[in-house]
Design an enzyme around this catalytic site. Structure first.
Site, short mmCIF file in Angstrom:
data_model
loop_
_atom_site.label_atom_id
_atom_site.label_comp_id
_atom_site.label_asym_id
_atom_site.label_seq_id
_atom_site.Cartn_x
_atom_site.Cartn_y
_atom_site.Cartn_z
CG LEU A 54 -1.68 1.34 1.46
CD1 LEU A 54 -2.58 1.68 0.29
CD2 LEU A 54 -2.47 1.27 2.76
CD GLU A 55 3.46 4.37 -4.38
OE1 GLU A 55 4.62 4.67 -4.65
OE2 GLU A 55 2.62 4.06 -5.25
CB ILE A 56 0.31 6.19 2.53
CG1 ILE A 56 -0.56 5.04 3.08
CG2 ILE A 56 -0.17 7.52 3.07
CD1 ILE A 56 -0.56 4.93 4.58
#
Length: 699
Positions: free
Chosen positions: A455-457
């Site tokens: 997951l790339e925030i």
């Protein structure tokens, strides 16, 4: 360090129960200190005339969660051998004891958590879904070092043992019983009493153990000629999958084969020899680096207000996946779409997966019903005032995204987190459209969401630290490996991917064949080659991401851009889902051959021969250089984030530990020479970016 720090002993009616309980860390893990304590402790139990039998079990939620990896850091392969040999000696004493020893397992049993029970005379497991057994050492670039390569095949058969050791996969309770790994499956509340009964049964009579093999398995495994075929086929399959990048894979096969061809003692010695050799290999160091990344990633600051209820807008492929990982993690979801068809399809797909787990008894029917019950599907914003976070996964159109933000602000609380799952659009532009830009953030999940770990925030200059903290915590609870990046075209993962793919497309323009480029990158260690990746992601999705990359590249005149993917998309090619892209696929999605028609989008025809090494270096160096730029520009804040994103987002050579680890292991001087050579031949796009300030010693 005392025995009481790790074990509690109870003796009742001649039965000694060894309760494993690490009071120092709350986690039963193997270390040299623990093994030394085991030697003295187990010998005292076995030599005590009042003890008729022994039960080994755990007071903690897990039986034994593997090894303390940091305690096994060595500089020479022979350093580990005395400790490992001592472990072999202890387990041999258990195995050869006249007193019956029963392992009673609840929760996770990894590594020695399986090898210790294998040396016991019976194994009982709880039927709880949390109970799982595995020999995951191959994922760390090593092999089972506690006799597992010898005892496991003799307990479950060679083929089942190889499958378990070469994949490192989890084996759940009922699977363990079916394959012969466990002798009984009982309710967790009856685990100890069942173990006591088993000890008494073994005191009376110790039955001869029989392998639970099919006719085909017996035909291959019960004679030297059959085993020769079996090991030969195992090596061919392993070579095909590992491509020489994972030395632990053939080493495991070598150990098992040695035990059968030269005797079990030879097998144990081979295990001792190869374990130390693998432990100091660069591949194991890289894979252990990944393990540390995953461990560290789970550590996070607890937000003041955790996000417990999700409003999911869009029940398409991505929205469905985000919903699935959320409800499986205990998060309630209101799933909104413009039609019930998408909502129904999402529920149906999730329920199908849950039913499969129920069938294999890794999930109870009640828990499956609770999980699916967490989804509230609807077409309106009703009850959205109850959600803590809204994630939108609608079409990639900026005006539509802004309208969704307006709707969220109208129907939700002021403190709601507004997250976009965009893969390419500007999160900053969306935030500046909002009345509360500090509440807007990017949460870039990768497809398919239930399988892809990253997951790339994406934060903007406006995002509040608390929102970042909340979303990080939310992602970890969803089971994701999380990185935080600054907003820019492509963010981090897609930004480093685009130059790599573009270089591969440029080589096709030069006449190099699609198949040779794809194979070269898979041989290097990528899980899938560049063109297979484009087909699997979808040419339509790739085209959209490429548009963003092209806009960014247009600001860099030294960067020639190949437009083939955009042209393919315009012509209706979609890749694997449409059965035709760079490759042709059958109805089941199996790749059949290169799509020869694809060459019409390129100036080359696939007839030019280029050395595999040159293909690999050109493509890889474009990715490495972009990663360096991202660090230099502050898109990522550390090499750790860069390694994490590349490995877990696009499968960057896992055995290297990530691009920055790869460059440090190679040595910067060698890296500079490689870039200089490519720049001299192919131009300024290979001009090396700035290296991190702290340079490693040259190798």
């Amino acid at each position: 360090m005392n025995q009481s720090d790790f074990f509690e002993i109870e003796i009742q009616d001649g039965i000694c129960t060894v309760w494993l309980e690490n009071k120092l860390t709350g986690l039963n893990v193997v270390s040299p200190d623990l093994v030394n304590l085991m030697k003295d402790s187990f010998e005292s139990y076995l030599n005590n005339p009042e003890i008729k039998g022994v039960i080994i079990t755990s007071r903690l939620k897990d039986f034994m969660a593997g090894a303390d990896i940091k305690s096994f850091e060595i500089s020479h392969k022979d350093e580990i051998r005395p400790f490992q040999a001592l472990g072999h000696q202890i387990l041999a004493k258990l195995e050869n004891s006249d007193k019956p020893i029963v392992a009673a397992i609840h929760g996770t049993a990894y590594g020695l958590g399986v090898e210790l029970p294998l040396a016991c005379h019976a194994i009982i497991v709880s039927d709880d879904p949390s109970t799982k057994l595995a020999l995951p050492e191959v994922k760390l670039g090593i092999l089972p070092g506690g006799g597992g390569t010898q005892r496991l095949p003799r307990r479950v058969g060679i083929q089942k043992a190889l499958d378990m050791m070469l994949t490192g996969k989890n084996i759940y309770a009922h699977q363990a019983k079916k394959m012969g790994l466990a002798d009984a499956v009982v309710n967790k509340n009856k685990l100890h009493s069942a173990a006591v009964k088993m000890v008494h049964k073994l005191i009376e009579k110790r039955p001869e153990r029989k392998l639970n093999l099919s006719f085909a398995e017996r035909t291959l495994e019960n004679n030297p000629a059959g085993r020769a075929i079996l090991f030969s086929q195992a090596r061919k399959q392993a070579d095909k999958q590992a491509r020489g990048n994972y030395p632990a894979v053939p080493a495991i096969i070598d150990c098992v084969e040695a035990g059968y061809s030269d005797g079990i003692e030879a097998g144990y010695n081979k295990e001792l020899e190869l374990f130390g050799k693998l432990l100091v290999s660069k591949e194991s160091k890289g894979l252990r680096n990944l393990f540390h990344i995953m461990t560290e990633n789970k550590k996070r600051e607890t937000p003041d207000k955790p996000l417990n209820k999700l409003g999911m807008i869009g029940a398409g492929f991505m929205g469905s996946g985000i919903t699935e990982v959320s409800v499986k993690s205990g998060i309630d979801v209101i799933l909104k779409d413009i039609a019930y068809d998408g909502i129904s399809a999402t529920k149906k797909a999730i329920w199908k997966g849950l039913q499969k787990k129920v069938k294999y008894k890794t999930l109870s029917k009640l828990d499956a019903e609770k999980t699916i019950g967490r989804i509230q599907g609807q077409l309106s914003y009703e009850d959205f005032d109850e959600v803590d976070i809204v994630i939108e996964a609608v079409l990639e159109k900026m005006e539509l995204k802004k309208k969704i933000i307006d709707d969220i602000q109208k129907h939700c609380r002021e403190d709601v987190v507004i997250a976009t799952n965009t893969s390419a659009l500007s999160v900053t532009e969306m935030a500046e459209h909002a009345t509360r830009p500090e509440q807007v953030i990017g949460m870039h999940y990768f497809s398919p969401v239930p399988k892809m770990p990253l997951l790339e925030i994406v934060k903007t200059p406006h995002t509040s630290p608390e929102v970042i903290k909340q979303c990080y915590d939310f992602g970890v609870r969803q089971g994701k490996t999380v990185i935080v990046v600054n907003d820019c075209p492509g963010f981090y993962v897609n930004r480093i991917l685009i130059p790599y793919l573009n270089e591969c497309l440029l080589m096709v323009d030069e006449g190099v064949s699609i198949d040779s480029i794809n194979s070269a990158m898979e041989d290097l260690g990528f899980p899938v080659g560049p063109f297979k990746l484009i087909d699997e992601v979808g040419i339509d999705v790739s085209a959209h991401v490429s548009e963003t990359g092209i806009k960014h590249a247009s600001q860099r005149p030294e960067f020639p851009v190949n437009m083939a993917i955009l042209e393919m998309y315009k012509d209706g090619l979609t890749g694997k889902k449409g059965k035709k892209g760079f490759f042709i696929y059958d109805d089941k999605g199996k790749r059949k051959a290169v799509n020869k028609e694809i060459y019409r989008y390129f100036t080359g025809d696939g007839s030019v021969k280029m050395k595999k090494k040159e293909i690999q270096q050109r493509a890889l160096c474009m990715m490495l250089n972009e990663a360096l730029m991202c660090l230099d520009e502050g898109i990522i804040d550390s090499e750790l984030a860069g390694n994490t994103g590349a490995v877990f987002g696009i499968g960057f050579l896992p055995f290297t530990g990530g691009p920055f680890n790869y460059m440090r292991t190679m040595g910067y001087e060698k890296l500079r020479k490689r870039f200089a050579k490519l720049e001299a031949k192919y131009g300024s796009r290979f001009k090396m970016a700035n290296l991190p300030v702290a340079e490693p010693a040259l190798s």
